[in-house]
Motif scaffolding. Structure first.
Motif, mmCIF file in Angstrom:
data_model
loop_
_atom_site.group_PDB
_atom_site.id
_atom_site.type_symbol
_atom_site.label_atom_id
_atom_site.label_comp_id
_atom_site.label_asym_id
_atom_site.label_seq_id
_atom_site.Cartn_x
_atom_site.Cartn_y
_atom_site.Cartn_z
ATOM 1 N N ALA A 1 37.762 30.205 35.959
ATOM 2 C CA ALA A 1 37.484 29.467 37.180
ATOM 3 C C ALA A 1 37.532 27.962 36.883
ATOM 4 C CB ALA A 1 36.109 29.870 37.722
ATOM 5 N N PRO A 2 37.611 27.109 37.894
ATOM 6 C CA PRO A 2 37.636 25.671 37.652
ATOM 7 C C PRO A 2 36.451 25.151 36.839
ATOM 8 C CG PRO A 2 38.289 26.139 39.903
ATOM 9 C CD PRO A 2 37.827 27.437 39.302
ATOM 10 N N ASP A 3 35.308 25.835 36.901
ATOM 11 C CA ASP A 3 34.151 25.388 36.118
ATOM 12 C C ASP A 3 34.148 25.975 34.712
ATOM 13 O OD1 ASP A 3 33.615 28.021 36.666
ATOM 14 O OD2 ASP A 3 31.684 27.656 37.653
ATOM 15 N N GLY A 4 35.213 26.701 34.330
ATOM 16 C CA GLY A 4 35.308 27.276 32.996
ATOM 17 C C GLY A 4 34.775 28.677 32.863
ATOM 18 N N THR A 5 34.240 29.249 33.930
ATOM 19 C CA THR A 5 33.691 30.600 33.873
ATOM 20 C C THR A 5 34.819 31.621 33.780
ATOM 21 O OG1 THR A 5 31.829 29.882 35.246
ATOM 22 C CG2 THR A 5 32.208 32.268 35.052
ATOM 23 N N PRO A 6 34.756 32.558 32.837
ATOM 24 C CA PRO A 6 35.803 33.593 32.754
ATOM 25 C C PRO A 6 35.694 34.554 33.936
ATOM 26 C CG PRO A 6 34.075 34.025 31.151
ATOM 27 C CD PRO A 6 33.764 32.683 31.748
ATOM 28 N N ARG A 7 36.846 34.916 34.490
ATOM 29 C CA ARG A 7 36.887 35.836 35.627
ATOM 30 C C ARG A 7 37.876 36.955 35.329
ATOM 31 N NH1 ARG A 7 35.173 33.629 40.558
ATOM 32 N NH2 ARG A 7 33.448 32.201 40.124
ATOM 33 N N THR A 8 37.600 38.112 35.891
ATOM 34 C CA THR A 8 38.492 39.263 35.807
ATOM 35 C C THR A 8 38.515 39.937 37.169
ATOM 36 O OG1 THR A 8 37.969 39.626 33.475
ATOM 37 C CG2 THR A 8 38.994 41.450 34.661
ATOM 38 N N GLY A 9 39.688 40.301 37.608
ATOM 39 C CA GLY A 9 39.786 40.947 38.910
ATOM 40 C C GLY A 9 41.194 41.432 39.185
ATOM 41 N N GLU A 10 41.366 42.082 40.339
ATOM 42 C CA GLU A 10 42.662 42.590 40.752
ATOM 43 C C GLU A 10 43.412 41.521 41.546
ATOM 44 O OE1 GLU A 10 42.140 46.172 42.904
ATOM 45 O OE2 GLU A 10 41.315 47.291 41.207
ATOM 46 N N VAL A 11 44.674 41.330 41.169
ATOM 47 C CA VAL A 11 45.520 40.365 41.854
ATOM 48 C C VAL A 11 46.893 40.986 42.054
ATOM 49 C CG1 VAL A 11 44.316 38.349 40.928
ATOM 50 C CG2 VAL A 11 46.242 39.322 39.672
ATOM 51 N N ALA A 12 47.636 40.459 43.019
ATOM 52 C CA ALA A 12 48.998 40.924 43.281
ATOM 53 C C ALA A 12 49.979 40.036 42.531
ATOM 54 C CB ALA A 12 49.299 40.884 44.773
ATOM 55 N N THR A 13 51.014 40.680 41.990
ATOM 56 C CA THR A 13 52.008 39.927 41.241
ATOM 57 C C THR A 13 53.366 40.573 41.426
ATOM 58 O OG1 THR A 13 52.646 39.146 39.031
ATOM 59 C CG2 THR A 13 51.587 41.291 39.170
ATOM 60 N N ARG B 1 44.588 26.258 44.228
ATOM 61 C CA ARG B 1 45.167 25.690 43.012
ATOM 62 C C ARG B 1 45.762 26.797 42.141
ATOM 63 N NH1 ARG B 1 39.834 22.866 41.363
ATOM 64 N NH2 ARG B 1 39.847 22.713 43.643
ATOM 65 N N PRO B 2 46.873 26.500 41.462
ATOM 66 C CA PRO B 2 47.471 27.497 40.567
ATOM 67 C C PRO B 2 46.669 27.619 39.278
ATOM 68 C CG PRO B 2 48.725 25.472 40.476
ATOM 69 C CD PRO B 2 47.672 25.265 41.528
ATOM 70 N N VAL B 3 46.538 28.837 38.794
ATOM 71 C CA VAL B 3 45.768 29.104 37.586
ATOM 72 C C VAL B 3 46.580 30.052 36.708
ATOM 73 C CG1 VAL B 3 43.650 30.120 36.653
ATOM 74 C CG2 VAL B 3 43.556 28.783 38.763
ATOM 75 N N ASP B 4 46.564 29.782 35.387
ATOM 76 C CA ASP B 4 47.215 30.675 34.431
ATOM 77 C C ASP B 4 46.274 31.823 34.096
ATOM 78 O OD1 ASP B 4 49.568 29.168 34.218
ATOM 79 O OD2 ASP B 4 48.623 27.799 32.791
ATOM 80 N N ALA B 5 46.777 33.056 34.273
ATOM 81 C CA ALA B 5 45.991 34.252 33.992
ATOM 82 C C ALA B 5 46.757 35.135 32.999
ATOM 83 C CB ALA B 5 45.695 35.017 35.279
ATOM 84 N N VAL B 6 46.075 36.153 32.511
ATOM 85 C CA VAL B 6 46.666 37.108 31.577
ATOM 86 C C VAL B 6 46.467 38.505 32.144
ATOM 87 C CG1 VAL B 6 46.612 38.071 29.249
ATOM 88 C CG2 VAL B 6 46.230 35.626 29.598
ATOM 89 N N VAL B 7 47.518 39.297 32.155
ATOM 90 C CA VAL B 7 47.436 40.656 32.680
ATOM 91 C C VAL B 7 46.648 41.524 31.706
ATOM 92 C CG1 VAL B 7 48.761 42.689 33.345
ATOM 93 C CG2 VAL B 7 49.602 40.400 33.914
ATOM 94 N N VAL B 8 45.693 42.263 32.230
ATOM 95 C CA VAL B 8 44.906 43.201 31.437
ATOM 96 C C VAL B 8 45.485 44.607 31.547
ATOM 97 C CG1 VAL B 8 42.623 44.223 31.096
ATOM 98 C CG2 VAL B 8 42.840 41.784 31.667
ATOM 99 N N GLY B 9 45.923 44.968 32.755
ATOM 100 C CA GLY B 9 46.496 46.303 32.970
ATOM 101 C C GLY B 9 46.788 46.506 34.442
ATOM 102 N N ARG B 10 47.357 47.660 34.746
ATOM 103 C CA ARG B 10 47.644 47.998 36.130
ATOM 104 C C ARG B 10 46.353 48.335 36.880
ATOM 105 N NH1 ARG B 10 52.801 49.744 37.631
ATOM 106 N NH2 ARG B 10 54.350 48.455 36.559
ATOM 107 N N ALA B 11 46.304 47.969 38.134
ATOM 108 C CA ALA B 11 45.148 48.322 38.959
ATOM 109 C C ALA B 11 45.322 49.754 39.455
ATOM 110 C CB ALA B 11 45.029 47.366 40.140
ATOM 111 N N PRO B 12 44.358 50.633 39.227
ATOM 112 C CA PRO B 12 44.503 52.034 39.648
ATOM 113 C C PRO B 12 44.401 52.173 41.165
ATOM 114 C CG PRO B 12 42.296 51.648 38.791
ATOM 115 C CD PRO B 12 43.067 50.375 38.554
ATOM 116 N N GLY B 13 45.228 53.073 41.683
ATOM 117 C CA GLY B 13 45.128 53.398 43.102
ATOM 118 C C GLY B 13 45.662 52.353 44.043
ATOM 119 N N ARG B 14 46.429 51.396 43.545
ATOM 120 C CA ARG B 14 46.989 50.356 44.407
ATOM 121 C C ARG B 14 48.465 50.634 44.656
ATOM 122 N NH1 ARG B 14 44.217 46.297 47.283
ATOM 123 N NH2 ARG B 14 42.417 45.582 46.086
#
Length: 206
Positions: free
Chosen positions: A107-119, A69-82
């Motif tokens: 997440a679908p249950d409302g839990t906040p998540r942070t991680g590295e993604v490709a864009t 499913r598509p999810v709206d996210a917000v960029v925090v910063g560049r991922a180092p070393g990628r």
């Protein structure tokens, strides 16, 4: 191969030729069977292979669209070393350059998540909105394959099946004809050996 079809045409036209050998007739029938398989069998195999591949890929497309499913996210910063890479591992038609960023989403249950993604490049500015795909638990996953890409893969699979079938037919024809030629030469050798054994003997006409 071309010589075989020429031989086939000549033998079929000269069916009443008394000089035509039984082995020539058998070779002609083998060539005719191979021709029919190439004209009818190989395209049918290609169509069947493409249809099976298309059905399987379309099921995969539907399953991916249900599971991801598509999810709206917000960029925090560049991922180092990628490092930047080109293309999409799901085989989509888009070939835009991508970069890795750190983003936050829910997440679908409302839990906040942070991680590295490709864009796509140009959207890695902190605070910029980002659309990502996640599974049911909120883990980032590649975008689902689209139907057009799946159909393209199915067509390529059908073409590959056709070429494989045609190659098998031609290989089989060569094996059968080669065996028939070897048998013919072996029979000629035996006949020459038998005739040569009687040369020079009285009553043999030698």
């Amino acid at each position: 191969m071309r010589a075989q079809w020429t031989l086939l045409w000549g033998l079929l036209r000269g069916r009443d030729n008394p000089l035509r050998r039984a082995t020539d007739r058998r070779e002609a029938w083998v060539a005719l069977a191979a021709l029919l398989l190439l004209v009818i069998g190989a395209p049918a195999a290609g169509w069947a292979g493409g249809s099976v591949a298309d059905a399987a890929l379309q099921r995969s497309v539907r399953a991916q669209h249900q599971e991801r499913r598509p999810v709206d996210a917000v960029v925090v910063g560049r991922a180092p070393g990628r490092a930047r890479y080109v293309g999409d591992p799901e085989g989509r038609t888009e070939r835009a350059a991508h970069i890795w960023v750190v983003a936050s989403w829910q997440a679908p249950d409302g839990t906040p998540r942070t991680g590295e993604v490709a864009t796509a490049s140009g959207t890695g500015v902190p605070g910029s909105p980002l659309r990502i795909w996640t599974d049911a638990s909120g883990v980032p996953v590649p975008p689902p394959m689209d139907g057009h890409a799946a159909r393209t893969h199915a067509v390529l699979g059908g073409i590959g099946t056709f070429l494989l079938a045609a190659g098998c037919v031609e290989a089989g024809r060569r094996v059968v004809v080669g065996r028939m030629v070897r048998q013919r030469y072996a029979r000629l050798d035996r006949e020459w050996a038998a005739a040569g054994a009687g040369w020079g003997r009285a009553g043999t006409g030698g």
